[in-house]
Scaffold this motif. Structure first.
Motif, PDB file in Angstrom:
ATOM      1  N   GLU A   1      35.070  41.636  41.642  1.00  0.00           N
ATOM      2  CA  GLU A   1      34.173  41.615  40.487  1.00  0.00           C
ATOM      3  C   GLU A   1      34.227  42.935  39.708  1.00  0.00           C
ATOM      4  O   GLU A   1      34.182  42.944  38.479  1.00  0.00           O
ATOM      5  N   SER A   2      34.365  44.035  40.429  1.00  0.00           N
ATOM      6  CA  SER A   2      34.371  45.347  39.768  1.00  0.00           C
ATOM      7  C   SER A   2      35.649  45.599  38.986  1.00  0.00           C
ATOM      8  O   SER A   2      35.669  46.433  38.080  1.00  0.00           O
ATOM      9  N   LYS A   3      36.733  44.882  39.321  1.00  0.00           N
ATOM     10  CA  LYS A   3      38.015  45.104  38.641  1.00  0.00           C
ATOM     11  C   LYS A   3      38.178  44.213  37.409  1.00  0.00           C
ATOM     12  O   LYS A   3      39.034  44.467  36.566  1.00  0.00           O
ATOM     13  N   LEU A   4      37.376  43.158  37.301  1.00  0.00           N
ATOM     14  CA  LEU A   4      37.496  42.231  36.178  1.00  0.00           C
ATOM     15  C   LEU A   4      36.467  42.558  35.099  1.00  0.00           C
ATOM     16  O   LEU A   4      35.449  43.212  35.376  1.00  0.00           O
TER      17      LEU A   4
ATOM     18  N   ALA B   1      39.417  32.094  44.549  1.00  0.00           N
ATOM     19  CA  ALA B   1      39.743  33.143  45.512  1.00  0.00           C
ATOM     20  C   ALA B   1      38.777  33.100  46.681  1.00  0.00           C
ATOM     21  O   ALA B   1      37.668  32.568  46.585  1.00  0.00           O
ATOM     22  N   MET B   2      39.228  33.652  47.808  1.00  0.00           N
ATOM     23  CA  MET B   2      38.361  33.753  48.973  1.00  0.00           C
ATOM     24  C   MET B   2      37.294  34.811  48.739  1.00  0.00           C
ATOM     25  O   MET B   2      37.552  35.812  48.085  1.00  0.00           O
ATOM     26  N   PRO B   3      36.099  34.615  49.314  1.00  0.00           N
ATOM     27  CA  PRO B   3      35.022  35.592  49.106  1.00  0.00           C
ATOM     28  C   PRO B   3      35.060  36.723  50.127  1.00  0.00           C
ATOM     29  O   PRO B   3      34.044  37.144  50.634  1.00  0.00           O
ATOM     30  N   MET B   4      36.270  37.219  50.469  1.00  0.00           N
ATOM     31  CA  MET B   4      36.352  38.273  51.475  1.00  0.00           C
ATOM     32  C   MET B   4      35.614  39.526  50.995  1.00  0.00           C
ATOM     33  O   MET B   4      34.766  40.058  51.668  1.00  0.00           O
ATOM     34  N   ARG B   5      35.975  39.982  49.781  1.00  0.00           N
ATOM     35  CA  ARG B   5      35.273  41.113  49.195  1.00  0.00           C
ATOM     36  C   ARG B   5      35.058  40.839  47.717  1.00  0.00           C
ATOM     37  O   ARG B   5      35.687  41.449  46.855  1.00  0.00           O
ATOM     38  N   PRO B   6      34.172  39.902  47.402  1.00  0.00           N
ATOM     39  CA  PRO B   6      33.974  39.520  45.998  1.00  0.00           C
ATOM     40  C   PRO B   6      33.528  40.673  45.128  1.00  0.00           C
ATOM     41  O   PRO B   6      33.856  40.741  43.947  1.00  0.00           O
ATOM     42  N   GLU B   7      32.773  41.619  45.723  1.00  0.00           N
ATOM     43  CA  GLU B   7      32.299  42.749  44.914  1.00  0.00           C
ATOM     44  C   GLU B   7      33.473  43.602  44.447  1.00  0.00           C
ATOM     45  O   GLU B   7      33.446  44.160  43.351  1.00  0.00           O
ATOM     46  N   ALA B   8      34.529  43.710  45.277  1.00  0.00           N
ATOM     47  CA  ALA B   8      35.708  44.482  44.883  1.00  0.00           C
ATOM     48  C   ALA B   8      36.427  43.792  43.729  1.00  0.00           C
ATOM     49  O   ALA B   8      36.850  44.439  42.764  1.00  0.00           O
TER      50      ALA B   8
ATOM     51  N   GLN C   1      47.667  39.276  47.557  1.00  0.00           N
ATOM     52  CA  GLN C   1      47.004  40.529  47.945  1.00  0.00           C
ATOM     53  C   GLN C   1      46.963  41.504  46.757  1.00  0.00           C
ATOM     54  O   GLN C   1      47.282  42.686  46.890  1.00  0.00           O
ATOM     55  N   CYS C   2      46.579  40.977  45.614  1.00  0.00           N
ATOM     56  CA  CYS C   2      46.448  41.802  44.406  1.00  0.00           C
ATOM     57  C   CYS C   2      45.213  42.694  44.516  1.00  0.00           C
ATOM     58  O   CYS C   2      44.101  42.187  44.688  1.00  0.00           O
ATOM     59  N   THR C   3      45.400  43.980  44.417  1.00  0.00           N
ATOM     60  CA  THR C   3      44.263  44.904  44.468  1.00  0.00           C
ATOM     61  C   THR C   3      43.731  45.233  43.076  1.00  0.00           C
ATOM     62  O   THR C   3      42.627  45.750  42.935  1.00  0.00           O
ATOM     63  N   LEU C   4      44.526  44.924  42.053  1.00  0.00           N
ATOM     64  CA  LEU C   4      44.158  45.212  40.668  1.00  0.00           C
ATOM     65  C   LEU C   4      43.866  46.688  40.457  1.00  0.00           C
ATOM     66  O   LEU C   4      42.982  47.068  39.674  1.00  0.00           O
TER      67      LEU C   4
END
Length: 782
Positions: free
Chosen positions: A285-288, A276-283, A234-237
């Motif tokens: 993607e924005s952190k990487l 990773a699971m695609p639960m919130r890929p946009e979230a 559950q890494c939020t980065l």
């Protein structure tokens, strides 16, 4: 083996490193060195005229591979190229590391090799997979960090695919010239650690100290970190910069260390491959830093059919079984995991032998799992498990339940004994393909697949009472349902679904006949009461995962049960990410007779729209059933379709329902739904006939030239729209005359949002002129 991909060409590659004058010196010293060692020299005439490739070949043929290489290593320092000896030393250590990884992976792979079909479905990457993987790390922009994210649903074979990647690297067929070292970090295992460092995580994979970590990290661009199941941590980065590590030896929490690696604060030049699971890929993607986002599809539809044909001796039976599975989208999706596909094939073959109806078995995934379990525990020639078998089954389910509540997937001897599994029972469970050894050293075991553990945990609640469980961690069934449907535990994927499936009348009859039990009939009222509480709570969007609830009801397949539960539901919010989601949503929404607000997000899951006959596709049929709730439910006033990709046919189907006089929807939001100018025709047709819609939100869609078509419908005297939102729709000043006409002719439109559009001064002036006219009813303009 791992070290074999270099020697054939190693000497040639190293000779290519020599400058012209160094190569001449090498030849001279080769002549002297062979004489000093008493070796038969290569004729000087051949050596003198030989090119680098030719000389490598001559040396290998005359002296053998290893002696020729030893000669070269002796000569390099004498021509002041000791750097080549150092490089060879590093490569030798790297090859030893490859060999270690390969040996370890082959051992791990062999524990699940019973699912393989040699030459068809085995540990090798397909040509398509190989090409894609090589392309993923081909730099698209120079000097940009290399991060690849493979998105895949939970339990869909990510780990097994990553093992295939590492095996291909270890035998030199993948990333041979890109990466010297690969480190596999499984977040499910890492979350057991409290404090660690990247150095410690890397040491977990090293066989010895033959390659110092300092030497490895000296070339970070030659390192690939493979990070599996990131969602488990559950890494939020989102940690503050001050909390991140800057040193690969610094010890912090596992989350902080991984976050520092992913956010490029440690070894920023290294490559990252995340699953990773695609639960919130946009979230994510924005952190990487500029990630390469890819969908992971381990098993295609055609592969599943091919696997069935290879598993059954009779092709006719194979196709009959495949057809039955294909009719259940949830079960068919499970079959995209090779191990689960093997389990389904094994179960259905035995069902055929017993003369059972495959269509009935395949109606529910639970039924297939239950068949597999009872076939495993029922002796040949018998009709039910023996007393000993029943006892072992109960012990296995007890262990599974403890594992779910304690988030344990690998079990030692202590856990086994505590739940009633003796040392003499483990060989039986291994033979039955329910267990597998987790490691060669030590006595640790896991279920063959996490779905099997979830199924056994669900069965526990029908076989025994949690009050009698030897572990206090195992909670009552009410707590289980609340935890599952609120998604408090990311690793609980199918537990509730299996529990409800076991309540189906046919499964209850099988349980009663095979185990002589009545407990399952006592649980149904408890479950219904608990679900009613969930369905009636305030702010359900924040507390309930509706799709999990829908899957559970779909598995029960009881109209009365679904109706009693869903009839009180007033709001539903859920994403539709995969084809099975469409099927279960279509089934459940028809029972939501009191629904007042519906929110869905629909990514691009309609590939059939590009086919020759899209309207006959299965997914569009389910979409039509979902949209039919708009005319079947008189209370549904709010519909939101957000963050979606609505194609031509999906939008037409939606608009067709919105055009009906029985559609009660008053507020329609299609924000960021992938709409284009050509889609405005369908929207305009809907607006021209709909007499109840008062709000339409089309923000963040690329409408542009389609605005004129919409305006024609908005000028209709019967248009009831009061609020129109077109923020960020790429509208320019050229379309302002059409909008001005709407303001002058539409008496109902009172609020218009045109923010985040490049209207320019000219366009604004035209709108202001319309606003000054007495026939304009607009009250608010953004």
């Amino acid at each position: 083996m791992a070290a074999s991909f270099i020697p054939d060409f190693r000497l040639m590659w190293y000779l290519d490193e020599l400058k012209k004058n160094e190569f001449v010196q090498f030849k001279q010293l080769l002549k002297q060195e062979t004489v000093q060692r008493g070796l038969q020299p290569i004729p000087w005439a051949q050596v003198k005229k030989a090119r680098r490739q030719d000389l490598a070949s001559l040396m290998t043929q005359r002296y053998g591979e290893q002696p020729a290489w030893a000669l070269a290593l002796c000569i390099f320092p004498k021509i002041h190229r000791k750097d080549l000896c150092d490089k060879a030393s590093r490569e030798s250590a790297a090859n030893a590391y490859r060999a270690h990884i390969q040996k370890k992976l082959i051992s791990m792979w062999s524990r699940g090799a019973f699912t393989e079909i040699p030459g068809c479905f085995d540990q090798s990457l397909t040509c398509e997979e190989h090409e894609s993987l090589e392309e993923y790390f081909t730099p698209r922009v120079p000097r940009r960090p290399r991060t690849v994210v493979l998105r895949a649903l939970q339990r869909m074979g990510k780990t097994r695919f990553l093992m295939k990647v590492m095996l291909a690297w270890s035998d030199g067929t993948l990333y041979r010239d890109k990466f010297s070292f690969i480190f596999y970090l499984c977040c499910r295992e890492l979350k057991q650690l409290r404090v660690t460092s990247l150095a410690r995580l890397m040491c977990r994979e090293r066989p010895d100290d033959s390659v110092p970590l300092a030497d490895m990290v000296a070339q970070p661009e030659r390192i690939l970190f493979i990070i599996d199941s990131l969602e488990e941590l559950q890494c939020t980065l989102t940690e503050p910069e001050s909390e991140l590590c800057r040193d690969w030896r610094e010890e912090r929490s596992v989350k902080t260390v991984l976050s520092s690696l992913l956010r490029r604060r440690i070894l920023p030049e290294s490559a990252l491959l995340l699953a990773a699971m695609p639960m919130r890929p946009e979230a994510l993607e924005s952190k990487l830093d500029h990630p390469n986002m890819q969908e992971l599809k381990c098993f295609q539809d055609s592969h599943v059919k091919q696997y069935f044909c290879c598993s059954f001796e009779d092709r006719g039976r194979a196709l009959a079984a495949f057809s039955s599975v294909r009719n259940n989208e949830h079960l068919f999706t499970m079959c995209h995991v090779p191990l689960l596909c093997w389990m389904v094939c094994t179960s259905l073959k035995q069902e055929m032998e017993r003369g059972r109806d495959l269509a009935a078995t395949c109606c529910r995934s639970t039924s297939v799992f239950l068949s597999f379990m009872f076939q495993a525990f029922t002796p040949k020639g018998a009709t039910r498990p023996s007393q000993q078998g029943q006892g072992l089954l109960k012990a296995l389910c007890s262990l599974a339940a403890e594992g779910m509540w304690t988030d344990t997937w690998v079990f030692g001897e202590e856990e086994l004994r505590r739940n009633g599994i003796a040392d003499t029972d483990t060989p039986t469970l291994l033979d039955l393909r329910l267990f597998r050894k987790y490691s060669e050293s030590g006595s640790s075991y896991s279920f063959i697949h996490a779905c099997m553990q979830e199924f056994c945990a669900a069965m526990y609640y029908l076989l025994d009472s949690p009050r009698d469980h030897p572990s206090r961690a195992v909670m009552p069934i009410e707590a289980l349902l609340l935890t599952y449907f609120r998604k408090d535990r990311a690793s609980w994927v199918s537990l509730g679904c299996f529990l409800f499936g076991l309540l189906h009348e046919s499964e209850q009859q099988r349980l009663d006949a095979l185990l002589g039990m009545q407990r399952s009939r006592e649980l149904a009222p408890q479950l219904l009461g608990c679900l009613r509480i969930l369905a009636e709570i305030e702010d359900p969007e924040d507390q309930v995962e509706f799709l999990l609830l829908f899957y559970a009801l779909f598995e029960v397949q009881s109209d009365a049960f679904a109706s009693r539960l869903m009839s009180s539901l007033r709001e539903a919010h859920f994403p539709l990410r995969e084809r099975p989601d469409l099927a279960v949503a279509a089934y459940c929404l028809k029972y939501c007779s009191s629904l007042r607000e519906l929110t869905v997000s629909v990514p691009e899951i309609f590939p059939e729209e590009r086919g020759p006959d899209p309207m006959s596709s299965r997914t569009l049929l389910w979409w039509r059933q979902i949209c039919s709730v708009l005319t079947a439910n008189e209370h549904l006033h709010k519909l939101r379709v957000v963050d979606s990709v609505l194609g031509k046919w999906t939008l037409l189907i939606l608009c067709c329902q919105l055009r009906q006089s029985t559609c009660p929807v008053q507020r329609l939001k299609l924000k960021d739904s992938g709409l284009s100018a050509t889609d405005c025709t369908a929207l305009a047709s809907m607006l021209a006939t709909n007499r109840k819609l008062t709000l339409l939100d089309l923000s963040d869609n690329k409408l542009a030239e389609g605005v004129s078509t919409l305006c024609a419908a908005l000028r209709h005297p019967d248009c009831t729209l009061q609020t129109l939102v077109m923020a960020g729709c790429q509208i320019c000043e050229h379309f302002c005359p059409h909008l001005s006409e709407v303001l002058l002719s539409n008496a109902n439109l009172s609020h218009l949002d045109l923010s985040r559009n490049a209207l320019m001064d000219e366009g604004v002036a035209q709108l202001c002129e319309a606003l000054r006219q007495p026939t304009c009813s607009l009250q608010t303009l953004w």
